[in-house]
Design a protein around this motif. Structure first.
Motif, PDB file in Angstrom:
ATOM      1  N   ASP A 175       0.829  -1.389   0.163  1.00  0.00           N
ATOM      2  CA  ASP A 175      -0.049   0.010   0.020  1.00  0.00           C
ATOM      3  C   ASP A 175       0.808   1.231  -0.023  1.00  0.00           C
ATOM      4  N   VAL A 176       2.301   1.173  -0.623  1.00  0.00           N
ATOM      5  CA  VAL A 176       2.878   2.363  -0.397  1.00  0.00           C
ATOM      6  C   VAL A 176       3.614   2.587  -1.694  1.00  0.00           C
ATOM      7  N   ILE A 177       3.575   3.856  -2.030  1.00  0.00           N
ATOM      8  CA  ILE A 177       4.363   4.552  -3.387  1.00  0.00           C
ATOM      9  C   ILE A 177       5.173   5.581  -2.803  1.00  0.00           C
ATOM     10  N   ILE A 178       6.486   5.352  -2.892  1.00  0.00           N
ATOM     11  CA  ILE A 178       7.688   6.334  -2.711  1.00  0.00           C
ATOM     12  C   ILE A 178       7.431   7.888  -3.533  1.00  0.00           C
ATOM     13  N   ASN A 179       7.269   8.797  -3.063  1.00  0.00           N
ATOM     14  CA  ASN A 179       7.375  10.182  -3.639  1.00  0.00           C
ATOM     15  C   ASN A 179       8.704  10.590  -3.485  1.00  0.00           C
ATOM     16  N   LYS A 180       9.184  10.684  -2.524  1.00  0.00           N
ATOM     17  CA  LYS A 180      10.608  11.436  -2.272  1.00  0.00           C
ATOM     18  C   LYS A 180      11.269  10.921  -0.887  1.00  0.00           C
ATOM     19  N   ALA A 181      12.502  10.924  -0.975  1.00  0.00           N
ATOM     20  CA  ALA A 181      13.350  10.307   0.430  1.00  0.00           C
ATOM     21  C   ALA A 181      14.647  11.422   0.304  1.00  0.00           C
ATOM     22  N   GLU A 182      14.765  11.684   1.523  1.00  0.00           N
ATOM     23  CA  GLU A 182      15.758  12.554   1.915  1.00  0.00           C
ATOM     24  C   GLU A 182      16.818  12.184   3.126  1.00  0.00           C
ATOM     25  N   LEU A 183      17.918  12.039   3.148  1.00  0.00           N
ATOM     26  CA  LEU A 183      18.986  11.859   3.984  1.00  0.00           C
ATOM     27  C   LEU A 183      19.479  12.948   4.456  1.00  0.00           C
ATOM     28  N   THR A 184      19.191  13.309   5.960  1.00  0.00           N
ATOM     29  CA  THR A 184      20.034  14.500   6.439  1.00  0.00           C
ATOM     30  C   THR A 184      20.942  14.160   7.442  1.00  0.00           C
ATOM     31  N   ILE A 185      22.078  14.873   7.413  1.00  0.00           N
ATOM     32  CA  ILE A 185      23.077  14.618   8.393  1.00  0.00           C
ATOM     33  C   ILE A 185      23.336  15.903   9.153  1.00  0.00           C
ATOM     34  N   GLU A 186      23.255  15.646  10.610  1.00  0.00           N
ATOM     35  CA  GLU A 186      23.289  17.056  11.494  1.00  0.00           C
ATOM     36  C   GLU A 186      24.872  16.982  12.135  1.00  0.00           C
ATOM     37  N   THR A 187      25.491  18.209  12.251  1.00  0.00           N
ATOM     38  CA  THR A 187      26.647  18.209  13.004  1.00  0.00           C
ATOM     39  C   THR A 187      26.867  19.389  13.946  1.00  0.00           C
ATOM     40  N   PRO A 247      21.327  12.250  14.739  1.00  0.00           N
ATOM     41  CA  PRO A 247      22.176  13.352  13.909  1.00  0.00           C
ATOM     42  C   PRO A 247      21.786  12.894  12.481  1.00  0.00           C
ATOM     43  N   ILE A 248      21.473  11.479  12.110  1.00  0.00           N
ATOM     44  CA  ILE A 248      21.336  11.066  10.714  1.00  0.00           C
ATOM     45  C   ILE A 248      19.814  10.483  10.667  1.00  0.00           C
ATOM     46  N   LYS A 249      19.236  11.020   9.860  1.00  0.00           N
ATOM     47  CA  LYS A 249      17.994  10.625   9.524  1.00  0.00           C
ATOM     48  C   LYS A 249      17.525  10.270   8.143  1.00  0.00           C
ATOM     49  N   LEU A 250      16.718   9.548   7.841  1.00  0.00           N
ATOM     50  CA  LEU A 250      16.079   9.253   6.604  1.00  0.00           C
ATOM     51  C   LEU A 250      14.532   9.485   6.472  1.00  0.00           C
ATOM     52  N   ARG A 251      14.028  10.281   6.089  1.00  0.00           N
ATOM     53  CA  ARG A 251      12.900  10.918   6.064  1.00  0.00           C
ATOM     54  C   ARG A 251      12.098  10.585   4.388  1.00  0.00           C
ATOM     55  N   ILE A 252      11.040   9.812   4.677  1.00  0.00           N
ATOM     56  CA  ILE A 252      10.616   9.375   3.279  1.00  0.00           C
ATOM     57  C   ILE A 252       9.111  10.004   3.240  1.00  0.00           C
ATOM     58  N   LEU A 253       8.759  10.826   1.838  1.00  0.00           N
ATOM     59  CA  LEU A 253       7.314  11.052   1.709  1.00  0.00           C
ATOM     60  C   LEU A 253       6.818   9.894   0.980  1.00  0.00           C
ATOM     61  N   TYR A 254       5.766   9.459   1.363  1.00  0.00           N
ATOM     62  CA  TYR A 254       4.912   8.378   0.504  1.00  0.00           C
ATOM     63  C   TYR A 254       3.505   8.359   0.457  1.00  0.00           C
ATOM     64  N   THR A 255       2.887   7.841  -0.644  1.00  0.00           N
ATOM     65  CA  THR A 255       1.563   7.819  -0.802  1.00  0.00           C
ATOM     66  C   THR A 255       0.968   6.466  -0.275  1.00  0.00           C
ATOM     67  N   LYS A 256      -0.096   6.520   0.485  1.00  0.00           N
ATOM     68  CA  LYS A 256      -0.548   5.356   1.009  1.00  0.00           C
ATOM     69  C   LYS A 256      -1.857   5.159   0.516  1.00  0.00           C
ATOM     70  N   TYR A 257      -2.163   4.073  -0.169  1.00  0.00           N
ATOM     71  CA  TYR A 257      -3.391   3.945  -1.053  1.00  0.00           C
ATOM     72  C   TYR A 257      -4.166   2.709  -0.577  1.00  0.00           C
TER      73      TYR A 257
END
Length: 470
Positions: A345-357, A460-470
């Motif tokens: 039930d998931v379609i990936i729209n965008k994914a970002e990896l952020t690194i904080e220091t 400090p390191i995160k993976l954020r995913i924007l997805y469509t749930k249908y």
């Protein structure tokens, strides 16, 4: 008596209208789902659209470690690095530079009969790069190498399946050393001006060494006119830092000069004239930077500097590190990403990896302005570079500094949309990983380091995913 009222018959026109509506709705649904998969820029990770059921997943498990690569190839990079840096996190790094001087300037020179030797020195113009505190005095010593500086053949340097993305040809590694005379030919102490385009560091060399070389030059000895015999006579040199100065300074290999100063009386006017012969590094492939690394008093004391290995963030107080030259990278894995992406039930729209220091980790060694990601195989060998999503150019993440007065973490952001989407339908492989590093073009020539630390219970390191749930 119950009377049955017959249902009205639907006309052919009405039937075709209903069929057309169904086809149009189906087409719109297909278009919507296809757009959600391929147009990564239509929805921001900071905004969701409730009408299409978009959601953000920002709690994807990220497993991190400080990973030590095998010693890096170090020859022929065009930069001589000399100095020392001490850091509580990564330990002590000492860089010395080996090089060979060529005989092209003296192999067929004609000198005046009355020319006499004056002195000899090594000229080191600045390359522009430095790392650390250059306000303090630096000290170097120059030594003569006593064994042949010999390249390691490519076939002996790497097994084919162990060759990294940055490996090529015959080489020398950062942990290679060659014997040298412990008595220095020269020494210098100076306050570096690495960004100067006019200043040069001059190291005055031993007078006896210079006189011996001068005698052979003036007599036309085979030891200076023949290239092979010259390399037997002078095998090379090594510049070694002395003292405890927290800085590295760079010099361009192709601009290094060994100057032989001599004087003679000019026949035309009888005046004494001083000139010099300029010997340069004719063969840059045999110049390399050699490292001595001591981590015994650092957070990475359990990580050997000359062999592959890793320490998880749990073993380093929830901190991970990366550093050029030494081969330290930050290893990143997503152990449960395959399961999430392959939900029905998931379609990936965008994914970002952020690194904080944290800003506190940038002194005295500044954070790199840019980072790359290398893709490692199941054996831990970095085989390729992360490209921009759905493109072929190498992706770079640029440091975004805090604008609130230096109290918040600085960040780097990578677009991982294509990387994450490729998990869809793929065989699960939890052994593959990402290596966060300074740009690979700098990895072999710069010592820039980054400390990535947990603060305020925030990862400090995160993976954020924007997805469509249908």
């Amino acid at each position: 008596m119950i009377r049955t009222i017959p249902k009205p018959k639907k006309s052919k026109r009405h039937f075709l209208w209903l069929l057309g509506m169904k086809l149009m709705i189906s087409s719109l649904l297909i278009f919507f789902f296809m757009s959600s998969c391929t147009k990564e820029g239509t929805i921001s990770l900071n905004n969701t659209n409730d009408n299409i059921g978009a959601e953000i997943a920002d709690s994807i498990t990220v497993r991190t470690a400080t990973y030590q690569l095998d010693p890096l190839p170090a020859n022929g990079k065009g930069i001589m690095l000399v100095g020392e840096m001490t850091d509580e996190a990564t330990g002590n790094l000492k860089a010395s530079s080996y090089f060979r001087i060529g005989n092209s300037a003296i192999s067929s020179v004609t000198l005046p009969d009355d020319a006499v030797f004056d002195s000899i020195s090594l000229a080191l113009p600045y390359q522009g790069y430095y790392y650390g505190d250059t306000s303090l005095t630096q000290s170097f010593t120059l030594h003569q190498v006593t064994e042949e500086i010999k390249l390691i053949d490519e076939s002996n340097a790497w097994e084919e399946d162990e060759k990294p993305v940055f490996g090529s040809g015959s080489t020398l590694f950062t942990n290679n050393t060659f014997r040298y005379d412990t008595n220095p030919l020269g020494a210098i102490s100076f306050k570096p001006k690495p960004t100067s385009k006019t200043d040069t560091v001059f190291v005055k060399l031993n007078q006896m060494f210079g006189e011996d070389l001068w005698t052979k030059v003036k007599s036309g000895s085979n030891q200076v006119t023949n290239s092979e015999e010259f390399l037997e006579y002078i095998k090379g040199f090594v510049l070694i830092p002395s003292g405890k100065t927290p800085a590295l300074t760079a010099f361009p290999t192709d601009s290094i000069l060994m100057n032989i100063y001599y004087s003679y009386t000019r026949t035309a006017d009888g005046k004494k004239v001083q000139e010099n012969l300029q010997m340069k590094v004719d063969d840059t492939t045999h110049q390399f930077n050699s490292l001595q690394i001591d981590r015994s008093q650092s957070l990475l004391s359990a990580l050997k500097p000359d062999a592959e290995g890793e320490l998880s963030s749990d073993q380093t107080k929830q901190q991970v590190m990366l550093q050029g030259l030494s081969g330290l990278v930050t290893k990143i894995q997503f152990p449960y990403l395959h399961e999430f992406v392959n939900r029905n039930d998931v379609i990936i729209n965008k994914a970002e990896l952020t690194i904080e220091t944290p800003p506190s980790s940038h002194t005295p060694y500044t954070a790199p302005s840019t980072l790359n990601i290398m893709l490692a195989d199941e054996h831990g060998v970095p085989k390729s570079l992360l490209t921009a999503s759905y493109e072929t150019t190498t992706q770079a993440a640029y440091l975004v500094n805090d604008l609130s007065g230096g109290t918040r973490n600085s960040t780097y952001t990578f677009n991982l949309t294509e990387y994450v989407s490729n998990y869809r339908g793929a065989m699960e492989d939890t052994k593959s990983s990402l290596y966060l590093t300074i740009p690979v073009s700098d990895l072999l020539t710069k010592a820039d380091r980054l400390l990535i630390a947990k603060s305020d219970d925030s990862l400090p390191i995160k993976l954020r995913i924007l997805y469509t749930k249908y």
